[in-house]
Design a protein around this motif. Structure first.
Motif, PDB file in Angstrom:
ATOM      1  N   ASN A   1       0.824  -1.209   0.000  1.00 44.23           N
ATOM      2  CA  ASN A   1       0.000   0.000   0.000  1.00 44.23           C
ATOM      3  C   ASN A   1       0.861   1.263   0.000  1.00 44.23           C
ATOM      4  OD1 ASN A   1      -2.456  -1.362  -0.093  1.00 44.23           O
ATOM      5  ND2 ASN A   1      -2.635  -1.451   2.132  1.00 44.23           N
ATOM      6  N   LEU A   2       1.988   1.203   0.712  1.00 40.91           N
ATOM      7  CA  LEU A   2       2.915   2.337   0.721  1.00 40.91           C
ATOM      8  C   LEU A   2       3.506   2.575  -0.666  1.00 40.91           C
ATOM      9  CD1 LEU A   2       5.013   2.276   4.001  1.00 40.91           C
ATOM     10  CD2 LEU A   2       3.944   4.257   2.953  1.00 40.91           C
ATOM     11  N   GLU A   3       3.862   1.515  -1.345  1.00 33.54           N
ATOM     12  CA  GLU A   3       4.385   1.649  -2.715  1.00 33.54           C
ATOM     13  C   GLU A   3       3.350   2.314  -3.612  1.00 33.54           C
ATOM     14  OE1 GLU A   3       5.816  -2.077  -4.285  1.00 33.54           O
ATOM     15  OE2 GLU A   3       7.068  -2.428  -2.516  1.00 33.54           O
ATOM     16  N   PHE A   4       2.108   1.924  -3.452  1.00 33.52           N
ATOM     17  CA  PHE A   4       1.034   2.518  -4.242  1.00 33.52           C
ATOM     18  C   PHE A   4       0.896   3.997  -3.922  1.00 33.52           C
ATOM     19  CE2 PHE A   4      -3.398   3.578  -5.139  1.00 33.52           C
ATOM     20  CZ  PHE A   4      -3.520   3.113  -6.444  1.00 33.52           C
ATOM     21  N   ALA A   5       0.901   4.340  -2.641  1.00 30.64           N
ATOM     22  CA  ALA A   5       0.786   5.756  -2.235  1.00 30.64           C
ATOM     23  C   ALA A   5       1.958   6.564  -2.767  1.00 30.64           C
ATOM     24  CB  ALA A   5       0.706   5.862  -0.703  1.00 30.64           C
ATOM     25  N   ASN A   6       3.157   5.986  -2.696  1.00 33.36           N
ATOM     26  CA  ASN A   6       4.352   6.693  -3.173  1.00 33.36           C
ATOM     27  C   ASN A   6       4.310   6.909  -4.686  1.00 33.36           C
ATOM     28  OD1 ASN A   6       5.593   7.088  -0.694  1.00 33.36           O
ATOM     29  ND2 ASN A   6       6.535   5.064  -0.741  1.00 33.36           N
ATOM     30  N   ALA A   7       3.684   6.011  -5.414  1.00 33.61           N
ATOM     31  CA  ALA A   7       3.596   6.149  -6.870  1.00 33.61           C
ATOM     32  C   ALA A   7       2.781   7.392  -7.236  1.00 33.61           C
ATOM     33  CB  ALA A   7       2.954   4.907  -7.479  1.00 33.61           C
ATOM     34  N   PHE A   8       1.842   7.793  -6.379  1.00 33.76           N
ATOM     35  CA  PHE A   8       1.004   8.950  -6.665  1.00 33.76           C
ATOM     36  C   PHE A   8       1.472  10.190  -5.932  1.00 33.76           C
ATOM     37  CE2 PHE A   8      -1.711   5.483  -7.914  1.00 33.76           C
ATOM     38  CZ  PHE A   8      -2.244   5.970  -9.087  1.00 33.76           C
TER      39      PHE A   8
END
Length: 115
Positions: free
Chosen positions: A106-113
């Motif tokens: 989920n952190l990777e996803f948040a960081n992508a945006f």
């Protein structure tokens, strides 16, 4: 409908009940209501951390709150909350635990945006 603090504002059972109610809200696609309940649960838990089990409950609520922030496209807030959840999880769980892996994802996803 409005969520209010109870007479015992530092009750970890109240925080987990709010988490469970937020999960019901989420399943009914009432994401904003779910987030309000989770944020109240987070504030309650912040004042009542005691042992490892309570820490895991805190991490659950933080992770749920971060996930909802992702769904609502509040990526910066999501990232901050998920980082807190991850720190708590790593203090009591192994790095290969599913909860830790899910939070990292989920952190990777948040960081992508939020770059």
């Amino acid at each position: 409908h409005e969520t209010r603090k109870s007479a015992n504002e530092n009750d970890p059972i109240l925080a987990m009940t709010l988490n469970n109610m937020a999960c019901c809200d989420f399943s009914l696609s009432r994401h904003r209501s779910a987030l309000e309940r989770l944020e109240l649960a987070r504030s309650i838990q912040h004042e009542s951390i005691g042992n490892d089990l309570e820490l895991l409950h805190v991490a659950i609520v933080y992770g749920n709150c971060g996930f909802l922030k992702l769904m609502l496209k509040e990526y910066e807030d999501a990232r901050a909350i998920l980082e807190e959840a991850l720190l708590i999880q790593q203090s009591v769980l192994d790095d290969d635990h599913r909860a830790v892996r899910d939070t990292l994802s989920n952190l990777e996803f948040a960081n992508a945006f939020h770059s």
